[in-house]
Design a protein around this motif. Structure first.
Motif, PDB file in Angstrom:
ATOM      1  N   UNK A 211     -10.427  -2.059  -2.075  1.00  0.00           N
ATOM      2  CA  UNK A 211      -9.964  -2.014  -2.900  1.00  0.00           C
ATOM      3  C   UNK A 211     -10.230  -1.505  -4.586  1.00  0.00           C
ATOM      4  N   UNK A 212     -12.066  -2.254  -3.746  1.00  0.00           N
ATOM      5  CA  UNK A 212     -12.373  -2.076  -5.809  1.00  0.00           C
ATOM      6  C   UNK A 212     -12.929  -1.075  -5.687  1.00  0.00           C
ATOM      7  N   UNK A 213     -12.845  -0.291  -4.769  1.00  0.00           N
ATOM      8  CA  UNK A 213     -12.848   1.361  -4.604  1.00  0.00           C
ATOM      9  C   UNK A 213     -11.795   1.911  -5.233  1.00  0.00           C
ATOM     10  N   UNK A 214     -10.660   2.077  -5.019  1.00  0.00           N
ATOM     11  CA  UNK A 214      -8.939   2.415  -5.753  1.00  0.00           C
ATOM     12  C   UNK A 214      -9.447   1.332  -6.782  1.00  0.00           C
TER      13      UNK A 214
ATOM     14  N   UNK B 201       0.750  -1.443  -0.104  1.00  0.00           N
ATOM     15  CA  UNK B 201      -0.257   0.065   0.098  1.00  0.00           C
ATOM     16  C   UNK B 201       0.754   1.385  -0.246  1.00  0.00           C
ATOM     17  N   UNK B 202       0.547   2.402  -0.759  1.00  0.00           N
ATOM     18  CA  UNK B 202       1.443   4.067  -0.432  1.00  0.00           C
ATOM     19  C   UNK B 202      -0.203   4.973  -0.150  1.00  0.00           C
ATOM     20  N   UNK B 203       0.581   4.379   2.095  1.00  0.00           N
ATOM     21  CA  UNK B 203      -0.318   5.517   2.469  1.00  0.00           C
ATOM     22  C   UNK B 203      -1.563   4.931   2.538  1.00  0.00           C
ATOM     23  N   UNK B 204      -1.992   3.825   3.286  1.00  0.00           N
ATOM     24  CA  UNK B 204      -3.424   3.231   3.053  1.00  0.00           C
ATOM     25  C   UNK B 204      -3.789   2.578   1.395  1.00  0.00           C
ATOM     26  N   UNK B 205      -3.354   2.615   0.836  1.00  0.00           N
ATOM     27  CA  UNK B 205      -3.982   2.945  -0.395  1.00  0.00           C
ATOM     28  C   UNK B 205      -3.364   2.017  -1.675  1.00  0.00           C
ATOM     29  N   UNK B 206      -4.550   1.155  -1.837  1.00  0.00           N
ATOM     30  CA  UNK B 206      -4.000   0.432  -3.488  1.00  0.00           C
ATOM     31  C   UNK B 206      -3.163   1.073  -4.247  1.00  0.00           C
ATOM     32  N   UNK B 207      -2.152   0.600  -4.812  1.00  0.00           N
ATOM     33  CA  UNK B 207      -1.606   1.336  -6.175  1.00  0.00           C
ATOM     34  C   UNK B 207      -1.878   0.058  -7.275  1.00  0.00           C
TER      35      UNK B 207
END
Length: 415
Positions: free
Chosen positions: A373-376, A296-302
């Motif tokens: 994850x779907x949202x990201x 993750x990058x700062x809590x976000x999926x990339x």
């Protein structure tokens, strides 16, 4: 005044002069051999049945043979209605009154119908003859025939459209005309088009595609990336009906990677739409870990390396295609002329890409990603939406399921 009534031979039109001299009809027949009454119906001398008056000789009522009976119809000679086609109207399906034949501003209904006919045959309304206009459809025509108000507003709107920029302080005639049409209601009937067989065929087509792709996905590990490209190419024109041609191993010119030199690049698959515009397709294997990085990058999926690489590759293809310009259009058209519809020219006009890769569902049917994850992943897709459509194989299956469901609902509405 005009009235219609029947006798054993057919239909009689009775005309009573209101404003002209009572004898003007007789005078016209004697002088010219024909007369047009009520600004709509033209008769010759032999059509006149009598001139006996119900009141006085100064106020005659003229009776004309308007139509003759013929096998359940009234046959009206075309000359009576001012058209070249005889008109047959079923005896009991349409009311016989002036407005059946004449619209506002004395526009002849059947003259208009005659003008849009390609043949010189009869105009048949109602009954069971082949090619007859159903009585309900004809009544709908009468109900929705343009009125004087509509014609006036249309004429004003047309003048404003053509000359509006040269006139100051126009009265918004076009807007008034559109508001009038909205208030009047739609002239399009609510009934569905009779296309049940077409819907059945479409449902069958999309069910076949869904089952094929589902079957391929169940054996995904046994296919290479090249195999997946070949499989998708078999069905892509059915999946995406806006396209009319598939081009494989397309050679394009790269004039930017090395300064002063032109290199060759090869795009695995390009699609040509019905307007001749070219788009790019990138097909990758349906791995379920090909979309998002495990870190993750700062809590976000990339994006994963696989997804980032596919996006970058598609962007490069689009860049070089666009820079190739009109020379590229001419070259591609010449090279692939045999695979295109006759006289079609390939156009490089803001090309877009379709990237098909990965899965968001596991073979067990369970989701491969969490809700976050779907949202990201959706955010990533939307970021590139202006230049490419990023689809998973499960997105493709869901689209097919939704199309089938929509077609099934339309089929049920026709039942």
């Amino acid at each position: 005044m005009v009235y219609f009534y029947t006798d054993e031979r057919g239909l009689i039109l009775e005309y009573e002069p209101e404003f002209n001299s009572p004898s003007w009809v007789s005078d016209e027949l004697k002088e010219k051999g024909e007369v047009t009454v009520s600004r709509a119906f033209t008769f010759v001398t032999r059509d006149l049945l009598n001139r006996r008056s119900k009141r006085t000789d100064e106020d005659p009522i003229y009776r004309f043979r308007f139509a003759k009976r013929e096998a359940g119809y009234f046959r009206i000679p075309g000359r009576v209605l001012g058209c070249e086609n005889d008109v047959l109207i079923a005896e009991k399906e349409v009311p016989f009154e002036r407005k059946t034949f004449v619209a506002e501003r004395n526009v002849g209904i059947f003259r208009r119908v005659s003008r849009v006919m390609e043949s010189d045959g009869e105009i048949v309304v109602g009954g069971h003859r082949d090619g007859a206009i159903p009585a309900a459809v004809f009544r709908e025509l009468l109900r929705k025939f343009p009125s004087s108000i509509e014609l006036d507003r249309y004429a004003s709107a047309r003048v404003e459209t053509i000359m509006g920029e040269y006139l100051k302080d126009t009265s918004n005639a076009r807007e008034k005309y559109e508001r009038y049409l909205d208030r009047r209601g739609s002239v399009i009937p609510d009934t569905q088009l009779p296309h049940t067989e077409l819907i059945e065929a479409e449902i069958g087509k999309y069910q076949l595609l869904r089952d094929l792709i589902s079957g391929w996905l169940s054996r995904a590990a046994s296919y290479s990336e090249k195999d997946w490209q070949r499989l998708i190419l078999k069905v892509i024109l059915l999946l995406l009906p806006k396209y009319v041609a598939v081009l494989e191993n397309v050679h394009i010119v790269d004039a930017y990677s090395v300064h002063g030199q032109k290199k060759k690049r090869f795009i695995d698959v390009c699609l040509i739409d019905a307007g001749g515009n070219i788009d790019v397709v990138e097909v990758k294997k349906p791995f379920d870990d090909a979309l998002l990085s495990k870190s993750l990058y700062r809590g976000n999926s990339i994006p994963s390396k696989e997804l980032s690489g596919a996006i970058m590759q598609a962007e490069k293809y689009l860049f070089h295609l666009s820079k190739w310009g009109v020379d590229g259009e001419a070259e591609l058209t010449r090279r692939y002329a045999k695979q295109l519809p006759p006289a079609m020219q390939i156009r490089i006009t803001n090309p877009k890409a379709l990237v098909l890769l990965g899965r968001d569902m596991r073979l067990s049917g369970a989701p491969a990603f969490s809700a976050q994850q779907k949202f990201d992943l959706e955010v990533i897709k939307r970021k590139y939406a202006n230049m490419m459509d990023i689809l998973t194989y499960d997105d493709l299956l869901r689209r097919l399921d939704n199309i089938i469901a929509s077609l099934s609902q339309r089929r049920a509405g026709l039942a």
